[in-house]
Design a protein around this motif. Sequence first.
Motif, PDB file in Angstrom:
ATOM      1  N   ARG A   1       8.642  -1.991  -2.117  1.00 16.25           N
ATOM      2  CA  ARG A   1       8.069  -2.173  -3.633  1.00 16.25           C
ATOM      3  C   ARG A   1       8.260  -3.700  -3.871  1.00 16.25           C
ATOM      4  O   ARG A   1       7.835  -4.169  -4.675  1.00 16.25           O
TER       5      ARG A   1
ATOM      6  N   ARG B   1       0.789  -1.164   0.026  1.00 16.26           N
ATOM      7  CA  ARG B   1       0.124   0.043  -0.021  1.00 16.26           C
ATOM      8  C   ARG B   1       0.725   1.198   0.034  1.00 16.26           C
ATOM      9  O   ARG B   1       0.512   2.349  -0.785  1.00 16.26           O
ATOM     10  N   HIS B   2       1.860   1.288   0.695  1.00 15.55           N
ATOM     11  CA  HIS B   2       2.842   2.572   0.941  1.00 15.55           C
ATOM     12  C   HIS B   2       3.591   2.607  -0.284  1.00 15.55           C
ATOM     13  O   HIS B   2       3.729   3.732  -0.643  1.00 15.55           O
TER      14      HIS B   2
ATOM     15  N   GLU C   1       2.483   1.928  -3.340  1.00 22.41           N
ATOM     16  CA  GLU C   1       1.393   2.391  -4.317  1.00 22.41           C
ATOM     17  C   GLU C   1       1.307   3.905  -4.129  1.00 22.41           C
ATOM     18  O   GLU C   1       1.120   4.786  -5.055  1.00 22.41           O
ATOM     19  N   LEU C   2       1.623   4.395  -2.863  1.00 20.91           N
ATOM     20  CA  LEU C   2       1.421   5.625  -2.533  1.00 20.91           C
ATOM     21  C   LEU C   2       2.618   6.661  -2.723  1.00 20.91           C
ATOM     22  O   LEU C   2       2.766   7.851  -2.532  1.00 20.91           O
ATOM     23  N   GLY C   3       3.684   5.873  -3.183  1.00 21.18           N
ATOM     24  CA  GLY C   3       5.134   6.492  -3.273  1.00 21.18           C
ATOM     25  C   GLY C   3       5.606   6.725  -2.204  1.00 21.18           C
ATOM     26  O   GLY C   3       6.722   7.384  -2.130  1.00 21.18           O
ATOM     27  N   VAL C   4       5.472   5.985  -0.925  1.00 23.56           N
ATOM     28  CA  VAL C   4       6.269   6.138   0.136  1.00 23.56           C
ATOM     29  C   VAL C   4       7.151   4.900   0.262  1.00 23.56           C
ATOM     30  O   VAL C   4       6.908   3.969   0.142  1.00 23.56           O
ATOM     31  N   ARG C   5       8.318   5.293   0.537  1.00 27.61           N
ATOM     32  CA  ARG C   5       9.480   4.393   0.892  1.00 27.61           C
ATOM     33  C   ARG C   5       9.209   3.796   2.038  1.00 27.61           C
ATOM     34  O   ARG C   5       9.267   4.194   3.370  1.00 27.61           O
ATOM     35  N   THR C   6       9.507   2.407   1.887  1.00 26.48           N
ATOM     36  CA  THR C   6       9.576   1.386   3.193  1.00 26.48           C
ATOM     37  C   THR C   6      10.502   0.375   2.709  1.00 26.48           C
ATOM     38  O   THR C   6      10.995   0.358   1.630  1.00 26.48           O
TER      39      THR C   6
END
Length: 110
Positions: free
Chosen positions: A75, A42-43, A45-50
Motif C-alpha cells: 500500500r 491494485r492488490h 485496493e482489494l485489501g490483499v497484503r503485498t
Amino acid sequence: MGIPDCFIALRQTGEFVPVELKVVKRGRKVALSPHQIAFHARHAELGVRTFILVLYVPAGKVASREGRLLLYAGRQVFELAKSGIDTDPVVGYHYGAVPWRLLMSSLAEA
C-alpha cells in the motif's frame, strides 16, 4: 512482468504473501516498473497484503557492514516510487543481523 519475485508461505495464517525484491544500486530511489506499481496498488485496493523488500547499501559501503534491509507494505508503493527509501518502512534491519523470524512476523501482521 507484473508478478512479484516470490510468494512466501506464512505459518501463522496459512496464506501466501507476494514479495517484490529490490536492491538500491545508486542513490535512494527504488526502481519500480509501472507493472510493479500497478500490481501493488491494485492488490492494496482489494485489501490483499503485498510487500516490497529492499536492500539498501550506501555508495562505496559493504552490505554486511552498512546495508539495511527495509520492508514496505504494498500500500506504500506510490510513496516508495516517489520518495525511495526516505519512505518509512514497516520494519528495517541491519543487513548483517536480520532477525528473520521477526521479519516473517511482520509479513503476517502488517
